[in-house]
Design a protein around this motif. Sequence first.
Motif, PDB file in Angstrom:
ATOM      1  N   THR A  67       0.832  -1.206   0.000  1.00  0.00           N
ATOM      2  CA  THR A  67       0.000   0.000   0.000  1.00  0.00           C
ATOM      3  C   THR A  67       0.865   1.255   0.000  1.00  0.00           C
ATOM      4  O   THR A  67       0.530   2.255  -0.641  1.00  0.00           O
ATOM      5  CB  THR A  67      -0.928   0.006   1.228  1.00  0.00           C
ATOM      6  OG1 THR A  67      -1.645  -1.236   1.286  1.00  0.00           O
ATOM      7  CG2 THR A  67      -1.932   1.141   1.147  1.00  0.00           C
ATOM      8  N   GLU A  68       1.994   1.197   0.689  1.00  0.00           N
ATOM      9  CA  GLU A  68       2.898   2.350   0.717  1.00  0.00           C
ATOM     10  C   GLU A  68       3.463   2.626  -0.674  1.00  0.00           C
ATOM     11  O   GLU A  68       3.705   3.785  -1.035  1.00  0.00           O
ATOM     12  CB  GLU A  68       4.029   2.102   1.716  1.00  0.00           C
ATOM     13  CG  GLU A  68       4.985   3.271   1.886  1.00  0.00           C
ATOM     14  CD  GLU A  68       4.330   4.523   2.440  1.00  0.00           C
ATOM     15  OE1 GLU A  68       4.889   5.623   2.238  1.00  0.00           O
ATOM     16  OE2 GLU A  68       3.262   4.420   3.072  1.00  0.00           O
ATOM     17  N   LYS A  69       3.659   1.590  -1.469  1.00  0.00           N
ATOM     18  CA  LYS A  69       4.124   1.788  -2.846  1.00  0.00           C
ATOM     19  C   LYS A  69       3.098   2.602  -3.641  1.00  0.00           C
ATOM     20  O   LYS A  69       3.465   3.450  -4.463  1.00  0.00           O
ATOM     21  CB  LYS A  69       4.362   0.439  -3.520  1.00  0.00           C
ATOM     22  CG  LYS A  69       5.554  -0.329  -2.973  1.00  0.00           C
ATOM     23  CD  LYS A  69       5.716  -1.667  -3.690  1.00  0.00           C
ATOM     24  CE  LYS A  69       6.899  -2.452  -3.134  1.00  0.00           C
ATOM     25  NZ  LYS A  69       7.055  -3.771  -3.803  1.00  0.00           N
ATOM     26  N   LEU A  70       1.830   2.345  -3.380  1.00  0.00           N
ATOM     27  CA  LEU A  70       0.775   3.102  -4.057  1.00  0.00           C
ATOM     28  C   LEU A  70       0.805   4.568  -3.619  1.00  0.00           C
ATOM     29  O   LEU A  70       0.556   5.472  -4.422  1.00  0.00           O
ATOM     30  CB  LEU A  70      -0.590   2.489  -3.737  1.00  0.00           C
ATOM     31  CG  LEU A  70      -0.811   1.042  -4.196  1.00  0.00           C
ATOM     32  CD1 LEU A  70      -2.185   0.554  -3.749  1.00  0.00           C
ATOM     33  CD2 LEU A  70      -0.681   0.929  -5.712  1.00  0.00           C
ATOM     34  N   VAL A  71       1.116   4.790  -2.358  1.00  0.00           N
ATOM     35  CA  VAL A  71       1.214   6.158  -1.842  1.00  0.00           C
ATOM     36  C   VAL A  71       2.355   6.898  -2.532  1.00  0.00           C
ATOM     37  O   VAL A  71       2.214   8.055  -2.943  1.00  0.00           O
ATOM     38  CB  VAL A  71       1.434   6.143  -0.312  1.00  0.00           C
ATOM     39  CG1 VAL A  71       1.686   7.557   0.211  1.00  0.00           C
ATOM     40  CG2 VAL A  71       0.229   5.539   0.391  1.00  0.00           C
ATOM     41  N   ASP A 188       2.464  12.378   3.241  1.00  0.00           N
ATOM     42  CA  ASP A 188       1.831  12.528   4.553  1.00  0.00           C
ATOM     43  C   ASP A 188       0.396  13.033   4.425  1.00  0.00           C
ATOM     44  O   ASP A 188      -0.464  12.710   5.251  1.00  0.00           O
ATOM     45  CB  ASP A 188       2.641  13.496   5.419  1.00  0.00           C
ATOM     46  CG  ASP A 188       4.002  12.921   5.808  1.00  0.00           C
ATOM     47  OD1 ASP A 188       4.168  11.689   5.706  1.00  0.00           O
ATOM     48  OD2 ASP A 188       4.885  13.704   6.202  1.00  0.00           O
ATOM     49  N   LYS A 189       0.169  13.813   3.386  1.00  0.00           N
ATOM     50  CA  LYS A 189      -1.162  14.390   3.177  1.00  0.00           C
ATOM     51  C   LYS A 189      -2.144  13.378   2.600  1.00  0.00           C
ATOM     52  O   LYS A 189      -3.326  13.371   2.959  1.00  0.00           O
ATOM     53  CB  LYS A 189      -1.045  15.603   2.251  1.00  0.00           C
ATOM     54  CG  LYS A 189      -2.346  16.343   2.020  1.00  0.00           C
ATOM     55  CD  LYS A 189      -2.126  17.554   1.125  1.00  0.00           C
ATOM     56  CE  LYS A 189      -3.430  18.307   0.872  1.00  0.00           C
ATOM     57  NZ  LYS A 189      -3.220  19.483  -0.010  1.00  0.00           N
ATOM     58  N   ILE A 190      -1.676  12.511   1.715  1.00  0.00           N
ATOM     59  CA  ILE A 190      -2.586  11.602   1.003  1.00  0.00           C
ATOM     60  C   ILE A 190      -2.590  10.182   1.561  1.00  0.00           C
ATOM     61  O   ILE A 190      -3.442   9.374   1.193  1.00  0.00           O
ATOM     62  CB  ILE A 190      -2.237  11.546  -0.498  1.00  0.00           C
ATOM     63  CG1 ILE A 190      -0.861  10.881  -0.701  1.00  0.00           C
ATOM     64  CG2 ILE A 190      -2.257  12.937  -1.105  1.00  0.00           C
ATOM     65  CD1 ILE A 190      -0.478  10.691  -2.164  1.00  0.00           C
ATOM     66  N   ARG A 191      -1.646   9.871   2.449  1.00  0.00           N
ATOM     67  CA  ARG A 191      -1.488   8.478   2.907  1.00  0.00           C
ATOM     68  C   ARG A 191      -2.764   7.926   3.549  1.00  0.00           C
ATOM     69  O   ARG A 191      -3.193   6.807   3.248  1.00  0.00           O
ATOM     70  CB  ARG A 191      -0.325   8.371   3.886  1.00  0.00           C
ATOM     71  CG  ARG A 191      -0.104   6.931   4.399  1.00  0.00           C
ATOM     72  CD  ARG A 191       1.099   6.832   5.315  1.00  0.00           C
ATOM     73  NE  ARG A 191       2.336   6.929   4.556  1.00  0.00           N
ATOM     74  CZ  ARG A 191       3.143   7.972   4.591  1.00  0.00           C
ATOM     75  NH1 ARG A 191       2.837   9.031   5.343  1.00  0.00           N
ATOM     76  NH2 ARG A 191       4.254   7.990   3.882  1.00  0.00           N
ATOM     77  N   TYR A 195      -4.607   4.539   2.427  1.00  0.00           N
ATOM     78  CA  TYR A 195      -4.572   3.390   3.340  1.00  0.00           C
ATOM     79  C   TYR A 195      -5.987   2.922   3.685  1.00  0.00           C
ATOM     80  O   TYR A 195      -6.278   1.721   3.678  1.00  0.00           O
ATOM     81  CB  TYR A 195      -3.817   3.767   4.614  1.00  0.00           C
ATOM     82  CG  TYR A 195      -2.324   3.523   4.540  1.00  0.00           C
ATOM     83  CD1 TYR A 195      -1.621   3.752   3.370  1.00  0.00           C
ATOM     84  CD2 TYR A 195      -1.616   3.074   5.642  1.00  0.00           C
ATOM     85  CE1 TYR A 195      -0.256   3.539   3.300  1.00  0.00           C
ATOM     86  CE2 TYR A 195      -0.246   2.853   5.586  1.00  0.00           C
ATOM     87  CZ  TYR A 195       0.426   3.085   4.416  1.00  0.00           C
ATOM     88  OH  TYR A 195       1.774   2.861   4.359  1.00  0.00           O
ATOM     89  N   VAL A 196      -6.855   3.873   4.021  1.00  0.00           N
ATOM     90  CA  VAL A 196      -8.234   3.509   4.378  1.00  0.00           C
ATOM     91  C   VAL A 196      -8.931   2.853   3.190  1.00  0.00           C
ATOM     92  O   VAL A 196      -9.681   1.884   3.342  1.00  0.00           O
ATOM     93  CB  VAL A 196      -9.012   4.758   4.846  1.00  0.00           C
ATOM     94  CG1 VAL A 196     -10.502   4.445   4.987  1.00  0.00           C
ATOM     95  CG2 VAL A 196      -8.454   5.257   6.173  1.00  0.00           C
TER      96      VAL A 196
END
Length: 303
Positions: A67-71, A188-191, A195-196
Amino acid sequence: MKLFPCLLFSIFALQAQDQTVLSNQEIISQAREAAATALKEQITTEKIAAQHKIIWPAPKAQSIAETEKLVVLAAEKEYSKSNDAKSSKDFLAEAQEYYAPYKKGDTITIYKTKSLGSNPKVEGKFYGVDSYGMLKIGNKRIPVIDISRRDTARFFPEKAVQLVKNYANGLEHDYNFKKKNQITAIKDKIRKGIYVKYGISMYRNKWMPTTTLVEGLRKQAIQIALPVKRKEIAAGIYQDNGYILAANKWKHPKIDFNPSEFDYAPKALPLVDLENLMSSKNISISNSPLAKHPGAKYYDFEF
């Protein structure tokens, strides 16, 4: 003697009655199980999610790493909307422009570095370097030691090779540093939203699958509510089994009876000894402490 058969019959009746009365431990165990079952039905994942404003049902969670890769991809895409992409070639070209050589015939402006008490600005047409190593600019002669490092490299391009590389590396480092900081701010703004969307939520500064979070909060809520619910259910079971609440403690008239001003425990004496003891103290059935006991209604005595 009429007293003995009556007492004997009553004792057997009492024993038979006691077999149907749940003990304190049995009631507590039964109440615990009933309370847990009731709370599991009452406190649902849907209610917990709504209470904590969590989208439910939650999507099946991916791994946090995936999921972090998508961020990261989303942040880089957002960054590129307002910033041009640059490569090492771009920084090299910028450095070469910064150290572009002066050509004979160009009108240039430089500033002397050691011009004490006079105007450091020198402006005019560049005619080259004379035999004494002096720079001929307009009608002035400027010694090389009196010009900046950058201007020296521009007058003598062979000295600029390493300076150009260093300058290009510096530009690239600054660019990457600023880019990293800006992308970090975007992440930090879009994570949270990403994630949700992919089934991951934060709890106490830690990311975890949303389903795991809600189930954990549900178990926590059940554990908090369990003591009160267990006490409530136990009270009903105690009452159904004939217990009486006295001094904040449940007691049963037949199990916990201990008459005041009477120096024996009824269950500890044989029936014959009980009869003899009562006779020796001139105690009749009608004024016996047994007759005054709240549990007397369970016995077959005739008072």
